[in-house]
Design an enzyme around this catalytic site. Structure first.
Site, PDB file in Angstrom:
ATOM      1  N   PRO A  63      42.209  40.262  34.546  1.00 44.41           N
ATOM      2  CA  PRO A  63      42.116  39.915  35.966  1.00 44.41           C
ATOM      3  C   PRO A  63      41.280  40.892  36.798  1.00 44.41           C
ATOM      4  O   PRO A  63      41.327  42.099  36.575  1.00 44.41           O
ATOM      5  CB  PRO A  63      43.581  39.914  36.435  1.00 44.41           C
ATOM      6  N   ASN A  64      40.563  40.309  37.726  1.00 40.39           N
ATOM      7  CA  ASN A  64      39.766  41.027  38.729  1.00 40.39           C
ATOM      8  C   ASN A  64      38.498  41.687  38.187  1.00 40.39           C
ATOM      9  O   ASN A  64      37.736  42.291  38.937  1.00 40.39           O
ATOM     10  CB  ASN A  64      40.615  42.082  39.478  1.00 40.39           C
ATOM     11  N   ARG A  80      34.027  45.806  43.562  1.00 41.40           N
ATOM     12  CA  ARG A  80      35.428  46.206  43.599  1.00 41.40           C
ATOM     13  C   ARG A  80      35.556  47.726  43.428  1.00 41.40           C
ATOM     14  O   ARG A  80      35.060  48.268  42.434  1.00 41.40           O
ATOM     15  CB  ARG A  80      36.104  45.493  42.428  1.00 41.40           C
ATOM     16  N   TYR A 109      35.201  52.142  39.678  1.00 35.10           N
ATOM     17  CA  TYR A 109      34.619  51.315  38.608  1.00 35.10           C
ATOM     18  C   TYR A 109      33.087  51.310  38.589  1.00 35.10           C
ATOM     19  O   TYR A 109      32.491  50.724  37.673  1.00 35.10           O
ATOM     20  CB  TYR A 109      35.147  49.873  38.715  1.00 35.10           C
ATOM     21  N   ASN A 140      39.795  44.284  27.546  1.00 34.61           N
ATOM     22  CA  ASN A 140      40.177  45.063  28.717  1.00 34.61           C
ATOM     23  C   ASN A 140      41.220  44.214  29.432  1.00 34.61           C
ATOM     24  O   ASN A 140      40.878  43.299  30.173  1.00 34.61           O
ATOM     25  CB  ASN A 140      38.988  45.344  29.631  1.00 34.61           C
ATOM     26  N   ALA A 164      44.945  44.805  34.799  1.00 36.01           N
ATOM     27  CA  ALA A 164      46.306  45.093  35.272  1.00 36.01           C
ATOM     28  C   ALA A 164      47.379  44.635  34.281  1.00 36.01           C
ATOM     29  O   ALA A 164      48.485  45.200  34.250  1.00 36.01           O
ATOM     30  CB  ALA A 164      46.527  44.449  36.637  1.00 36.01           C
ATOM     31  N   HIS A 194      49.474  47.022  31.915  1.00 37.36           N
ATOM     32  CA  HIS A 194      50.687  47.754  32.295  1.00 37.36           C
ATOM     33  C   HIS A 194      51.908  46.855  32.431  1.00 37.36           C
ATOM     34  O   HIS A 194      53.002  47.345  32.698  1.00 37.36           O
ATOM     35  CB  HIS A 194      50.421  48.491  33.620  1.00 37.36           C
ATOM     36  N   ASP A 202      52.615  40.625  22.654  1.00 36.20           N
ATOM     37  CA  ASP A 202      53.208  39.843  21.566  1.00 36.20           C
ATOM     38  C   ASP A 202      52.179  38.922  20.919  1.00 36.20           C
ATOM     39  O   ASP A 202      52.218  38.686  19.708  1.00 36.20           O
ATOM     40  CB  ASP A 202      54.381  39.006  22.080  1.00 36.20           C
ATOM     41  N   GLU A 259      41.548  48.212  22.673  1.00 37.43           N
ATOM     42  CA  GLU A 259      41.755  48.147  24.128  1.00 37.43           C
ATOM     43  C   GLU A 259      40.759  49.081  24.807  1.00 37.43           C
ATOM     44  O   GLU A 259      40.607  50.232  24.387  1.00 37.43           O
ATOM     45  CB  GLU A 259      43.185  48.592  24.448  1.00 37.43           C
ATOM     46  N   HIS A 265      39.057  50.487  28.704  1.00 38.75           N
ATOM     47  CA  HIS A 265      39.158  50.589  30.163  1.00 38.75           C
ATOM     48  C   HIS A 265      37.946  51.317  30.698  1.00 38.75           C
ATOM     49  O   HIS A 265      37.492  52.311  30.107  1.00 38.75           O
ATOM     50  CB  HIS A 265      40.420  51.355  30.576  1.00 38.75           C
ATOM     51  N   SER A 284      37.882  52.865  33.730  1.00 39.01           N
ATOM     52  CA  SER A 284      38.402  54.128  34.290  1.00 39.01           C
ATOM     53  C   SER A 284      39.316  54.797  33.263  1.00 39.01           C
ATOM     54  O   SER A 284      39.746  54.157  32.290  1.00 39.01           O
ATOM     55  CB  SER A 284      39.176  53.843  35.577  1.00 39.01           C
ATOM     56  N   ARG A 286      45.028  58.445  36.456  1.00 40.59           N
ATOM     57  CA  ARG A 286      45.205  57.733  37.728  1.00 40.59           C
ATOM     58  C   ARG A 286      46.699  57.678  38.098  1.00 40.59           C
ATOM     59  O   ARG A 286      47.442  58.589  37.773  1.00 40.59           O
ATOM     60  CB  ARG A 286      44.565  56.338  37.614  1.00 40.59           C
ATOM     61  N   ARG A 297      49.776  53.425  35.784  1.00 42.57           N
ATOM     62  CA  ARG A 297      48.667  53.040  34.887  1.00 42.57           C
ATOM     63  C   ARG A 297      48.695  53.804  33.569  1.00 42.57           C
ATOM     64  O   ARG A 297      47.948  53.511  32.644  1.00 42.57           O
ATOM     65  CB  ARG A 297      47.319  53.270  35.563  1.00 42.57           C
TER      66      ARG A 297
HETATM   67  C1  DQA Z   1      41.179  48.845  34.228  1.00 49.41           C
HETATM   68  C2  DQA Z   1      42.314  49.796  34.606  1.00 49.41           C
HETATM   69  C3  DQA Z   1      43.542  49.014  35.063  1.00 49.41           C
HETATM   70  O1  DQA Z   1      44.595  49.897  35.422  1.00 49.41           O
HETATM   71  C4  DQA Z   1      43.205  48.165  36.278  1.00 49.41           C
HETATM   72  O2  DQA Z   1      44.316  47.370  36.649  1.00 49.41           O
HETATM   73  C5  DQA Z   1      41.986  47.343  36.082  1.00 49.41           C
HETATM   74  C6  DQA Z   1      40.837  47.907  35.368  1.00 49.41           C
HETATM   75  C7  DQA Z   1      39.893  49.606  33.835  1.00 49.41           C
HETATM   76  O3  DQA Z   1      39.045  49.002  33.184  1.00 49.41           O
HETATM   77  O4  DQA Z   1      39.734  50.777  34.200  1.00 49.41           O
HETATM   78  O5  DQA Z   1      41.891  46.227  36.600  1.00 49.41           O
HETATM   79  O6  DQA Z   1      41.576  48.080  33.097  1.00 49.41           O
END
Ligand code: DQA
Length: 145
Positions: A9-10, A17, A22, A73, A76, A79, A86, A97, A99, A101, A106, A110
């Protein structure tokens, strides 16, 4: 060999953003860099972004017999999502996985990833390079174990 890349998401908002966290790279730029890296590694990528936990799970299940591994990735959902965790455990495919950041530097909430324990590894904090390093690591794992 085909790898499924999942952006949670996002991440479609990358470039506009929270640029201080980021950076200014867009999701399109991330994807074109990933596709170039995939070509140099001689592998195929399928890229998927969703803001929906259910859609991410449905995509993994739909592709599970067509792919060798997952680069994710979870954003959110990292977490919060027992369901994505699962699913990754359930399809029994190697996953990495990533990320943008450094989630460990942080807010406290997170620092915990529900997804990392079912992945072969986590790469966090290298901006767009987290994705490229993650792809290299996943392909190396699949080719050499
Ligand atoms: C993220 C880190 C997550 O905590 C956050 O919710 C994101 C981006 C990252 O790529 O740094 O949306 O996954």
């Amino acid at each position: 060999m085909k790898i499924l890349v999942i952006h949670g998401p996002n991440l479609s908002l990358l470039g506009e953003r929270e640029k201080d966290i980021y950076g200014s790279i867009t999701l399109e730029e991330v994807n074109s860099n990933l596709l170039a890296k995939a070509a140099s590694l001689n592998i195929e990528l399928e890229v998927f972004q969703s803001n929906s936990e259910a859609d991410i799970i449905d995509k993994i299940i739909a592709e599970k017999n067509n792919i060798a591994g997952i680069l994710i990735n979870p954003a959110a959902y990292t977490h919060t999502s027992v369901a994505i965790r699962d699913c990754i455990a359930g399809v029994n495919l190697p996953a990495v996985e990533v990320h943008i950041s450094n989630i460990h530097a942080r807010e406290d909430f997170r620092r915990t990833s529900l997804i990392a324990p079912v992945c072969i590894g986590q790469i966090s904090g290298f901006g767009m390079n987290s994705y490229l390093l993650g792809l290299e690591a996943l392909v190396a794992y699949l080719e050499r174990g």
